[in-house]
Design a protein around this motif. Structure first.
Motif, PDB file in Angstrom:
ATOM      1  N   GLU A 171      53.033  27.192  42.178  1.00  0.00           N
ATOM      2  CA  GLU A 171      54.061  28.139  42.610  1.00  0.00           C
ATOM      3  C   GLU A 171      54.594  28.897  41.387  1.00  0.00           C
ATOM      4  N   PRO A 172      53.935  29.981  41.024  1.00  0.00           N
ATOM      5  CA  PRO A 172      54.396  30.712  39.827  1.00  0.00           C
ATOM      6  C   PRO A 172      55.831  31.235  39.960  1.00  0.00           C
ATOM      7  N   LEU A 173      56.187  31.732  41.165  1.00  0.00           N
ATOM      8  CA  LEU A 173      57.537  32.248  41.339  1.00  0.00           C
ATOM      9  C   LEU A 173      58.583  31.136  41.203  1.00  0.00           C
ATOM     10  N   PHE A 174      58.257  30.001  41.784  1.00  0.00           N
ATOM     11  CA  PHE A 174      59.199  28.873  41.663  1.00  0.00           C
ATOM     12  C   PHE A 174      59.296  28.398  40.219  1.00  0.00           C
ATOM     13  N   ALA A 175      58.170  28.450  39.487  1.00  0.00           N
ATOM     14  CA  ALA A 175      58.176  28.047  38.087  1.00  0.00           C
ATOM     15  C   ALA A 175      59.040  28.992  37.254  1.00  0.00           C
ATOM     16  N   MET A 176      58.966  30.290  37.530  1.00  0.00           N
ATOM     17  CA  MET A 176      59.808  31.241  36.808  1.00  0.00           C
ATOM     18  C   MET A 176      61.281  31.028  37.136  1.00  0.00           C
ATOM     19  N   PHE A 177      61.534  30.657  38.397  1.00  0.00           N
ATOM     20  CA  PHE A 177      62.925  30.388  38.783  1.00  0.00           C
ATOM     21  C   PHE A 177      63.464  29.167  38.033  1.00  0.00           C
ATOM     22  N   VAL A 178      62.643  28.116  37.934  1.00  0.00           N
ATOM     23  CA  VAL A 178      63.072  26.919  37.205  1.00  0.00           C
ATOM     24  C   VAL A 178      63.302  27.235  35.736  1.00  0.00           C
ATOM     25  N   PHE A 179      62.410  28.035  35.167  1.00  0.00           N
ATOM     26  CA  PHE A 179      62.564  28.404  33.752  1.00  0.00           C
ATOM     27  C   PHE A 179      63.858  29.203  33.520  1.00  0.00           C
ATOM     28  N   ALA A 180      64.162  30.130  34.423  1.00  0.00           N
ATOM     29  CA  ALA A 180      65.383  30.929  34.285  1.00  0.00           C
ATOM     30  C   ALA A 180      66.629  30.065  34.417  1.00  0.00           C
ATOM     31  N   VAL A 181      66.588  29.105  35.341  1.00  0.00           N
ATOM     32  CA  VAL A 181      67.745  28.214  35.507  1.00  0.00           C
ATOM     33  C   VAL A 181      67.951  27.372  34.258  1.00  0.00           C
ATOM     34  N   LEU A 182      66.863  26.934  33.651  1.00  0.00           N
ATOM     35  CA  LEU A 182      66.986  26.123  32.442  1.00  0.00           C
ATOM     36  C   LEU A 182      67.457  26.937  31.240  1.00  0.00           C
ATOM     37  N   LEU A 183      67.234  28.240  31.258  1.00  0.00           N
ATOM     38  CA  LEU A 183      67.677  29.064  30.145  1.00  0.00           C
ATOM     39  C   LEU A 183      69.188  29.316  30.162  1.00  0.00           C
ATOM     40  N   VAL A 184      69.810  29.203  31.323  1.00  0.00           N
ATOM     41  CA  VAL A 184      71.253  29.484  31.415  1.00  0.00           C
ATOM     42  C   VAL A 184      72.073  28.562  30.501  1.00  0.00           C
ATOM     43  N   PRO A 185      71.850  27.227  30.541  1.00  0.00           N
ATOM     44  CA  PRO A 185      72.604  26.394  29.579  1.00  0.00           C
ATOM     45  C   PRO A 185      72.286  26.715  28.124  1.00  0.00           C
ATOM     46  N   GLY A 186      71.080  27.233  27.876  1.00  0.00           N
ATOM     47  CA  GLY A 186      70.718  27.564  26.501  1.00  0.00           C
ATOM     48  C   GLY A 186      71.547  28.698  25.926  1.00  0.00           C
ATOM     49  N   LEU A 187      72.114  29.529  26.802  1.00  0.00           N
ATOM     50  CA  LEU A 187      72.955  30.609  26.313  1.00  0.00           C
ATOM     51  C   LEU A 187      74.239  30.091  25.676  1.00  0.00           C
ATOM     52  N   LEU A 188      74.594  28.847  25.932  1.00  0.00           N
ATOM     53  CA  LEU A 188      75.785  28.261  25.322  1.00  0.00           C
ATOM     54  C   LEU A 188      75.507  27.654  23.951  1.00  0.00           C
ATOM     55  N   ILE A 189      74.247  27.625  23.550  1.00  0.00           N
ATOM     56  CA  ILE A 189      73.902  27.016  22.264  1.00  0.00           C
ATOM     57  C   ILE A 189      74.592  27.729  21.103  1.00  0.00           C
ATOM     58  N   PRO A 190      74.615  29.084  21.049  1.00  0.00           N
ATOM     59  CA  PRO A 190      75.342  29.723  19.930  1.00  0.00           C
ATOM     60  C   PRO A 190      76.819  29.346  19.882  1.00  0.00           C
ATOM     61  N   ARG A 191      77.445  29.210  21.049  1.00  0.00           N
ATOM     62  CA  ARG A 191      78.864  28.830  21.076  1.00  0.00           C
ATOM     63  C   ARG A 191      79.055  27.440  20.502  1.00  0.00           C
ATOM     64  N   PHE A 192      78.207  26.498  20.916  1.00  0.00           N
ATOM     65  CA  PHE A 192      78.309  25.143  20.382  1.00  0.00           C
ATOM     66  C   PHE A 192      77.992  25.111  18.887  1.00  0.00           C
ATOM     67  N   TYR A 193      77.025  25.928  18.491  1.00  0.00           N
ATOM     68  CA  TYR A 193      76.633  25.942  17.074  1.00  0.00           C
ATOM     69  C   TYR A 193      77.795  26.414  16.205  1.00  0.00           C
ATOM     70  N   TYR A 194      78.456  27.485  16.602  1.00  0.00           N
ATOM     71  CA  TYR A 194      79.550  28.018  15.794  1.00  0.00           C
ATOM     72  C   TYR A 194      80.808  27.162  15.868  1.00  0.00           C
ATOM     73  N   ARG A 195      80.895  26.289  16.854  1.00  0.00           N
ATOM     74  CA  ARG A 195      82.021  25.351  16.885  1.00  0.00           C
ATOM     75  C   ARG A 195      81.864  24.256  15.837  1.00  0.00           C
ATOM     76  N   LEU A 196      80.650  24.000  15.390  1.00  0.00           N
ATOM     77  CA  LEU A 196      80.402  22.937  14.426  1.00  0.00           C
ATOM     78  C   LEU A 196      80.118  23.455  13.025  1.00  0.00           C
ATOM     79  N   VAL A 197      79.415  24.585  12.914  1.00  0.00           N
ATOM     80  CA  VAL A 197      79.042  25.146  11.622  1.00  0.00           C
ATOM     81  C   VAL A 197      80.023  26.260  11.305  1.00  0.00           C
ATOM     82  N   LYS A 198      80.794  26.097  10.218  1.00  0.00           N
ATOM     83  CA  LYS A 198      81.903  27.000   9.926  1.00  0.00           C
ATOM     84  C   LYS A 198      81.717  27.727   8.599  1.00  0.00           C
TER      85      LYS A 198
END
Length: 267
Positions: free
Chosen positions: A194-221
């Protein structure tokens, strides 16, 4: 008719050269008509008014005091503190709140040149950073959870050198790239069926990744360090986007340090 005792008292009282009657007979002598005639001022005298005792009124309130208010918690110390409302106002960058925080530590006659909120470190139990420069010193406050408070300062004429640090962000790219590879490895088995379902899963998993810069800058000053001669260096950590405030403090420190050193050498 006056009694014999009254006449005797009158005779004793009005006789020339006679001593006054004893105290136990004063009341009898003073009520006799003969005594009143012999002492007209006694007849004209008005008895003193009877003043009733004052009624107990409400207890007076506490005398006014100009001391700073004591903490309400029994046994708590009255040392410097930062209240929640003052801290929230200082985080928004209100100059009055920032100056109030540092006025607890500096002299009253010092002029506050600049003060700023520099950022936050951590997540659940975060620490806030504040910086200040007066005409005499550079100071910083770190306010943490559960009432933690750290104050540091150093006199401008005792500063040997300064350091400004801004970390590289290559580690942020490395962490984000590893997260993308992890998301692809999870979604890749679905691409076969299911390529479409696979792309949907990949997009859902990328959403939490958008918070990585926020977490990074909270620790690295980023930050500013002023090295104090024969003393403790003053550290100010800052968010990357607020490093311009630290640079402004550095320029103020350099300018007023030169003026202060010149005045000291001129004496």
């Amino acid at each position: 008719m006056p009694s014999s005792a009254s006449r005797a008292a009158d005779a004793l009282w009005t006789s020339p050269g006679a001593a006054p009657p004893p105290p136990e007979r004063w009341a009898l002598a003073d009520t006799d008509d003969t005594v009143l005639r012999s002492r007209p001022e006694a007849a004209d005298a008005t008895p003193p008014p009877v003043v009733p005792p004052p009624r107990p009124g409400p207890s007076p309130g506490p005398s006014p005091s100009f001391e700073s208010p004591r903490p309400a918690v029994p046994g708590a110390s009255s040392g410097p503190s930062v209240s929640g409302s003052l801290l929230s106002r200082a985080r928004r960058g209100e100059e009055a709140a920032l100056e109030t925080m540092f006025r607890q530590f500096v002299d009253e006659d010092e002029q506050v040149l600049t003060a700023a909120y520099l950022g936050k470190m951590g997540f659940l139990f975060a620490t806030d950073s504040f910086g200040c420069v007066t005409d005499r010193r550079v100071a910083t406050i770190r306010s943490g959870s559960f009432g933690e408070l750290l104050y540091q300062d150093g006199y401008l004429d005792e500063i040997n050198s300064t350091v400004v640090h801004q970390p590289a962000i290559w580690m942020l790219y490395v962490v984000f790239g590893l997260y993308v590879l992890l998301a692809l490895s999870i979604a890749s088995p679905f691409f076969v069926f299911e390529p479409l379902f696979a792309m949907f899963v990949f997009a859902v998993l990328l959403v939490p990744g958008l918070l990585i810069p926020r977490f990074y800058y909270r620790l690295v000053k980023s930050g500013l360090v002023t090295v104090i001669r024969e003393g403790v260096s003053v550290y100010m950590f800052a968010d990357r986007q607020r490093l311009a405030k630290a640079n402004e403090m550095l320029r103020t420190i350099s300018s007023y340090r030169e003026r202060r050193v010149a005045r000291l050498h001129a004496r």
